[in-house]
Design an enzyme around this catalytic site. Structure first.
Site, PDB file in Angstrom:
ATOM      1  N   TYR A   1      42.677  30.671  43.656  1.00 32.58           N
ATOM      2  CA  TYR A   1      41.377  30.169  43.214  1.00 32.58           C
ATOM      3  C   TYR A   1      41.284  30.167  41.696  1.00 32.58           C
ATOM      4  O   TYR A   1      42.139  30.734  41.010  1.00 32.58           O
ATOM      5  CB  TYR A   1      40.245  31.015  43.826  1.00 32.58           C
ATOM      6  CG  TYR A   1      40.039  32.359  43.149  1.00 32.58           C
ATOM      7  CD1 TYR A   1      40.911  33.424  43.389  1.00 32.58           C
ATOM      8  CD2 TYR A   1      38.986  32.569  42.253  1.00 32.58           C
ATOM      9  CE1 TYR A   1      40.728  34.648  42.759  1.00 32.58           C
ATOM     10  CE2 TYR A   1      38.795  33.795  41.628  1.00 32.58           C
ATOM     11  CZ  TYR A   1      39.663  34.826  41.884  1.00 32.58           C
ATOM     12  OH  TYR A   1      39.498  36.035  41.258  1.00 32.58           O
TER      13      TYR A   1
ATOM     14  N   LYS B   1      46.447  34.286  40.714  1.00 34.66           N
ATOM     15  CA  LYS B   1      45.012  34.365  41.018  1.00 34.66           C
ATOM     16  C   LYS B   1      44.831  34.126  42.516  1.00 34.66           C
ATOM     17  O   LYS B   1      44.414  33.050  42.963  1.00 34.66           O
ATOM     18  CB  LYS B   1      44.219  33.375  40.160  1.00 34.66           C
ATOM     19  CG  LYS B   1      42.784  33.845  39.932  1.00 34.66           C
ATOM     20  CD  LYS B   1      42.201  33.276  38.673  1.00 34.66           C
ATOM     21  CE  LYS B   1      40.702  33.522  38.550  1.00 34.66           C
ATOM     22  NZ  LYS B   1      40.286  34.922  38.587  1.00 34.66           N
TER      23      LYS B   1
ATOM     24  N   GLU C   1      43.810  46.338  33.255  1.00 34.90           N
ATOM     25  CA  GLU C   1      42.704  45.420  32.985  1.00 34.90           C
ATOM     26  C   GLU C   1      41.500  45.915  33.763  1.00 34.90           C
ATOM     27  O   GLU C   1      41.424  47.116  34.051  1.00 34.90           O
ATOM     28  CB  GLU C   1      43.091  43.982  33.372  1.00 34.90           C
ATOM     29  CG  GLU C   1      43.519  43.829  34.818  1.00 34.90           C
ATOM     30  CD  GLU C   1      43.775  42.386  35.235  1.00 34.90           C
ATOM     31  OE1 GLU C   1      43.260  41.465  34.597  1.00 34.90           O
ATOM     32  OE2 GLU C   1      44.489  42.196  36.242  1.00 34.90           O
TER      33      GLU C   1
ATOM     34  N   LEU D   1      46.130  39.783  35.255  1.00 39.53           N
ATOM     35  CA  LEU D   1      45.891  38.338  35.285  1.00 39.53           C
ATOM     36  C   LEU D   1      45.928  37.832  33.842  1.00 39.53           C
ATOM     37  O   LEU D   1      45.340  38.455  32.948  1.00 39.53           O
ATOM     38  CB  LEU D   1      44.523  38.026  35.900  1.00 39.53           C
ATOM     39  CG  LEU D   1      44.314  36.525  36.046  1.00 39.53           C
ATOM     40  CD1 LEU D   1      45.050  35.994  37.272  1.00 39.53           C
ATOM     41  CD2 LEU D   1      42.850  36.164  36.137  1.00 39.53           C
TER      42      LEU D   1
HETATM   43  N1  PDD Z   1      37.786  36.701  37.091  1.00 37.18           N
HETATM   44  N2  PDD Z   1      41.416  39.726  35.299  1.00 37.18           N
HETATM   45  C1  PDD Z   1      40.980  39.554  36.560  1.00 37.18           C
HETATM   46  C2  PDD Z   1      41.445  40.502  37.607  1.00 37.18           C
HETATM   47  C3  PDD Z   1      40.080  38.502  36.864  1.00 37.18           C
HETATM   48  O1  PDD Z   1      39.660  38.335  38.119  1.00 37.18           O
HETATM   49  C4  PDD Z   1      39.641  37.653  35.806  1.00 37.18           C
HETATM   50  C5  PDD Z   1      38.706  36.502  36.071  1.00 37.18           C
HETATM   51  C6  PDD Z   1      40.130  37.864  34.508  1.00 37.18           C
HETATM   52  C7  PDD Z   1      39.727  36.981  33.354  1.00 37.18           C
HETATM   53  O2  PDD Z   1      40.270  35.700  33.481  1.00 37.18           O
HETATM   54  P1  PDD Z   1      39.606  34.434  32.759  1.00 37.18           P
HETATM   55  O3  PDD Z   1      39.506  34.760  31.319  1.00 37.18           O
HETATM   56  O4  PDD Z   1      40.557  33.336  33.043  1.00 37.18           O
HETATM   57  O5  PDD Z   1      38.266  34.209  33.403  1.00 37.18           O
HETATM   58  C8  PDD Z   1      41.020  38.913  34.288  1.00 37.18           C
HETATM   59  C9  PDD Z   1      36.941  35.606  37.509  1.00 37.18           C
HETATM   60  C10 PDD Z   1      35.886  35.294  36.512  1.00 37.18           C
HETATM   61  C11 PDD Z   1      36.412  35.913  38.910  1.00 37.18           C
HETATM   62  O6  PDD Z   1      37.225  36.303  39.734  1.00 37.18           O
HETATM   63  O7  PDD Z   1      35.222  35.738  39.169  1.00 37.18           O
END
Ligand code: PDD
Length: 284
Positions: free
Chosen positions: A35, A148, A180, A204
């Site tokens: 996703y 993801k 993270e 991620l």
């Molecule tokens: N989450 N780390 C994890 C585990 C994440 O699920 C996310 C993003 C990030 C940040 O990624 P980005 O900068 O590409 O949004 C880091 C999204 C927002 C979610 O699952 O809702």
């Protein structure tokens, strides 16, 4: 928060009421899919190319044949905003699974299932100003966190723990090394330098994180991709997290302990302004 009525499904835009899935769906039965969550500011995508690139990397990593090219999905995502006449702040959630087939672990020979929808999402302005509280949790996820994947149970459980303790986010550690957070990347500032976990399989590779690296280079703020420990985290001058929905979010407490003076720090605030400029967000 309002979900816009028109959704993307396979290659069509349809009314959300018409979107249905069989119970024999691999996303439902195995979490066998990927996703993305993409930010929209005032009706325009932010970091769209980066999200599509990561989607294709995730698909390759799980050997999922995507039913579209990068330019096709970009066009479809743009039309999703247009048909819903979105002009405000929002997000798009999209997911692709290995399709619908009788339950069997082995890959079926069927088309992938794809949908995307848009939802209203105002910026978290109060929290961006005050900063947020967090907890620390062991990182019990698998070894491929750069994908993801739809399998988010450890993330969901950690976030729920944070919520139950009136906290915004759960910070993950593996053997005392910070990786993270449950749905965001994490950074520490010490003596003017930003530290964050390197882009290994254990985190991620966030799209906002990728942009932060470019922003700090332009601002001449040093950023080192080097892991740090829980102990170092408590000794930091500033802490912040990043994600498409939380932007650049200051962290002021970890496990009830105050970080530095308990206020968002100067480096975090400089980055927040640079982010707003980059995303073409007018001062609100
Ligand atoms: N989450 N780390 C994890 C585990 C994440 O699920 C996310 C993003 C990030 C940040 O990624 P980005 O900068 O590409 O949004 C880091 C999204 C927002 C979610 O699952 O809702």
């Amino acid at each position: 928060m309002k979900v816009y009525p028109n959704v993307l499904s396979q290659n069509d835009i349809i009314d959300q009421k018409l979107l249905t899935y069989s119970f024999q769906e691999r996303g439902l039965q195995f979490g066998d899919g990927i996703y993305e969550v993409i930010r929209i500011y005032q009706g325009t995508y932010y970091l769209l190319t980066e999200h599509i690139d990561r989607l294709f990397r995730s698909a390759e990593a799980i050997k999922l044949q995507l039913p579209f090219s990068k330019s096709m999905v970009k066009k479809q995502l743009e039309s999703l905003l247009k048909v819903n006449q979105i002009t405000s702040d929002a997000k798009v959630y999209m997911q692709i699974t290995r399709g619908t087939a009788i339950r069997n672990h082995i890959f079926p020979n069927v088309e992938a299932n794809f949908y995307a929808y848009a939802q209203e999402l105002p910026r978290p302005l109060d929290l961006l100003t005050t900063g947020v509280d967090t907890i620390i949790q062991p990182d019990v996820r698998w070894q491929n966190c750069y994908i993801k994947s739809l399998n988010l149970l450890p993330n969901v459980l950690a976030k729920q723990n944070a919520y139950e303790q009136n906290c915004f986010e759960a910070i993950f550690h593996r053997n005392d090394v910070i990786t993270e957070c449950s749905s965001s990347n994490l950074y520490m500032v010490k003596n003017g330098t930003i530290y964050t976990h390197p882009e290994t399989n254990n985190i991620l590779h966030g799209c906002v994180r990728q942009r932060i690296k470019q922003l700090v280079a332009a601002l001449k703020v040093p950023l080192i991709e080097e892991a740090f420990t829980i102990e170092q985290l408590y000794q930091s001058d500033e802490l912040f997290l990043s994600s498409s929905t939380a932007e650049i979010m200051p962290i002021i407490h970890v496990e009830g302990k105050q970080i530095s003076d308990g206020k968002p720090g100067p480096t975090t605030r400089i980055l927040q302004r640079a982010y707003e400029k980059d995303a073409k967000i007018s001062e609100q």
